[in-house]
Design an enzyme around this catalytic site. Structure first.
Site, PDB file in Angstrom:
ATOM      1  N   HIS A 278       2.567  10.660  11.481  1.00  0.00           N
ATOM      2  CA  HIS A 278       2.781  11.238   9.984  1.00  0.00           C
ATOM      3  C   HIS A 278       1.249  10.726   9.232  1.00  0.00           C
ATOM      4  O   HIS A 278       0.902   9.780   9.165  1.00  0.00           O
ATOM      5  CB  HIS A 278       4.037  11.114   9.306  1.00  0.00           C
ATOM      6  CG  HIS A 278       4.017   9.473   8.733  1.00  0.00           C
ATOM      7  ND1 HIS A 278       4.384   8.557   9.937  1.00  0.00           N
ATOM      8  CD2 HIS A 278       4.659   8.759   7.700  1.00  0.00           C
ATOM      9  CE1 HIS A 278       4.648   7.292   9.318  1.00  0.00           C
ATOM     10  NE2 HIS A 278       4.589   7.552   7.927  1.00  0.00           N
TER      11      HIS A 278
ATOM     12  N   HIS B  62      12.262   2.041   1.012  1.00  0.00           N
ATOM     13  CA  HIS B  62      12.990   3.098   1.815  1.00  0.00           C
ATOM     14  C   HIS B  62      12.703   2.644   3.364  1.00  0.00           C
ATOM     15  O   HIS B  62      13.611   3.308   4.188  1.00  0.00           O
ATOM     16  CB  HIS B  62      12.426   4.441   1.638  1.00  0.00           C
ATOM     17  CG  HIS B  62      10.977   4.461   1.966  1.00  0.00           C
ATOM     18  ND1 HIS B  62       9.857   4.207   1.238  1.00  0.00           N
ATOM     19  CD2 HIS B  62      10.341   4.964   2.979  1.00  0.00           C
ATOM     20  CE1 HIS B  62       8.742   4.485   1.935  1.00  0.00           C
ATOM     21  NE2 HIS B  62       9.126   4.887   3.306  1.00  0.00           N
TER      22      HIS B  62
END
Lengths: 263, 274
Positions: free
Chosen positions: B188, B123
């Protein structure tokens, strides 16, 4: 001294007054589908918000409070003491503020397709939209705006109506749009909602991707005397579900005026 | 000799495609517009090849073999490797001659990246390619940077490697124009109790230093503060490699948003000079 804003007015002078506050990048002309019908029984005052339609941009600093004060000054100039307030999207955000700022003036409130708070990603998005408008004007954004405002089915089947709204967006001054976008980027009315004292109708477009249904239901739950309803539309509910919107909101206003006519 | 036509960076996260409306359709729609803008800008540059810089999320490499840097030398790449990613699996053309030249040049310049003829893209590369509308359109050379399993390459080393890769591209005689797309989330956390927390202070300072350009304060801040921005923030290395490729020119930030619903600080932009 806050200057009054430009308005378009229809309906009998002695009828109960209804003030209409439009969405960003539109003007009082947005209310054209409602004006004639509502003017049968209300004194309808559609306002051009600062930097939109025929109203010049007010002096800095731009804020929700300042825009609400401008609306108030406009009603003062028209000698309208008490009125119902109908706000759509950005107009809803101003209406929320105004209902708390001048509770003695606002008899009833309709909050259509407008949030009370911009969370951080939305803050950045609105800053991005403002920056993009400063750099390139509204021409670059109009297609994306129309995509957000209407369902694909409505765009396909009602092209002339969509074109009218496109023209309305493109006729908005960049400065007016940027000022409103910057206000939306700092929007936070969450603490005000519980203090809204008049009857309120919170109205959503059931296919609105700009303003999630849940956010509007939450607003309705927070305002003491309120109910929630929806119409089959994306964001620009008074255009896409024009007849439905005119009837539902008109009924609510008439009912509220009837039950508070002794006041 | 090849020209570096444009160098871009975007955040990546699988939830951008798997939970498209999690942050609200309006916010995600605005971010998708930024991806399409970058895709359109890259296409308009008519590049002959695209250098992709990201990290491998334990798909091609695992603890038994974890290169700090790996360049793909395949003729084509399949992706995404993740069956659960809501992106159609496809085979994309590779830019093998460019990758081979970069590899050789890196060795000559004192860097020793590994190479692979058998990479499946995940991804990290596929999601941005898909969202920007570039998937499969431009032959790509993937560079994978270890941002996942410590010990990790130092931040200043990533910038230095980028400088060597920039020199490599500019000395490549077989292609006219090369574009670069680095991808990696900024602040993150993945799989920790802080997942969904975005350290906006870190992100703003990191982006400010990128916009400023100077490599030393950027590397020093990144090295010292990355821990405060979550385990996923290690992916800023991918941005730093791209920064080095541009010779540390100032970064032009198109958009930044702390998107907790996507667990990530999302930023997109382009370096002002390549």
């Amino acid at each position: 001294m806050t200057e009054p804003l430009a308005t378009r007015i229809a309906g009998p002078e002695d009828a109960p007054a209804v003030v209409l506050l439009h969405a960003i990048a539109t003007s009082s002309e947005l209310w054209e589908p409602q004006m004639a019908t509502w003017a049968e029984r209300f004194r309808v005052v559609a306002v051009d918000l600062p930097g939109h339609g025929a109203s010049p941009l007010t002096q800095e600093p731009h804020s929700l409070d300042a825009y609400a004060r401008s609306v108030l000054a406009t009603m003062d100039a028209l000698n309208l003491e008490r009125w119902a307030l109908v706000g759509l999207s950005f107009g809803s955000s101003i209406s929320q503020r105004l209902a708390v700022q001048a509770p003695e003036r606002v008899r009833a409130l309709v909050l259509a397709a407008g949030v009370a708070y911009s969370p951080p990603p939305a803050q950045e998005m609105w800053r991005g939209r403002a920056a993009s408008a400063i750099a390139n004007g509204l021409g670059d954004q109009v297609e994306a705006i129309l995509e957000r405002w209407f369902t694909p089915e409505f765009r396909a089947s009602m092209p002339a109506t969509v074109e009218r709204i496109r023209r309305l967006v493109l006729s908005t001054s960049t400065e007016g749009y940027v000022a409103a976008a910057e206000i939306i980027s700092t929007l936070d009315n969450r603490s005000l909602l519980a203090r809204i004292a008049c009857p309120a109708l919170v109205l959503a477009g059931d296919r609105d991707k700009a303003v999630p249904l849940e956010a509007l239901k939450q607003i309705a739950e927070t305002i003491p005397q309120s109910r929630f309803s929806s119409v089959p539309a994306a964001h620009l509910v008074n255009i896409e579900a024009a007849a439905d919107f005119t009837e539902q909101v008109g009924d609510f206003l008439a009912e509220t005026f009837k039950s508070s006519s002794h006041v | 000799m090849a020209e570096i036509a444009g160098v871009f960076a975007v955040s990546h996260t699988p939830v951008m495609t798997n939970l498209p409306e999690a942050p609200g359709a309006e916010v995600s729609g605005f971010i998708y517009e930024q991806f399409r803008r970058i895709g359109a800008e890259i296409e308009a540059l008519s590049p002959d090849a695209l250098l992709l810089i990201s990290d491998d999320h334990l798909h091609n490499f695992f603890l038994g073999n974890m290169p700090a840097f790996c360049i793909g030398l395949a003729d084509s790449y399949e992706g995404p490797v993740e069956g659960w990613l809501k992106v159609e699996r496809r085979r994309m053309p590779g830019a093998r001659p460019l990758a081979a030249h970069i590899l050789q040049h890196c060795f000559d310049a004192g860097f020793d990246p590994s190479f692979s003829l058998d990479l499946t893209l995940d991804h990290g590369m596929v999601t941005p390619l898909e969202l920007s509308g570039l998937a499969g359109k431009i032959p790509a050379a993937p560079l994978l940077v270890n941002c996942v399993q410590p010990p990790l390459p130092r931040m200043n080393r990533c910038i230095a490697l980028g400088q060597a890769i920039g020199d490599a591209i500019r000395s490549f005689g077989e292609l006219g124009r090369v574009a670069v797309l680095a991808t990696g989330g900024i602040s993150h956390d993945v799989g920790t109790p802080r997942m969904g927390f975005v350290n906006t202070e870190f992100d703003h300072e990191f982006l400010r230093l990128l916009q400023d350009g100077a490599p030393e304060p950027l590397a020093a801040f990144s090295e010292a503060q990355v821990d405060t921005a979550g385990n996923g923030a290690e992916e800023i290395r991918n941005w730093l490699v791209a920064h080095g490729i541009t010779g540390c020119s100032p970064f032009d930030l198109y958009h930044y948003a702390p998107v907790s619903e996507w667990y990530t600080g999302i930023a997109l932009g382009k370096w002002t000079a390549a």
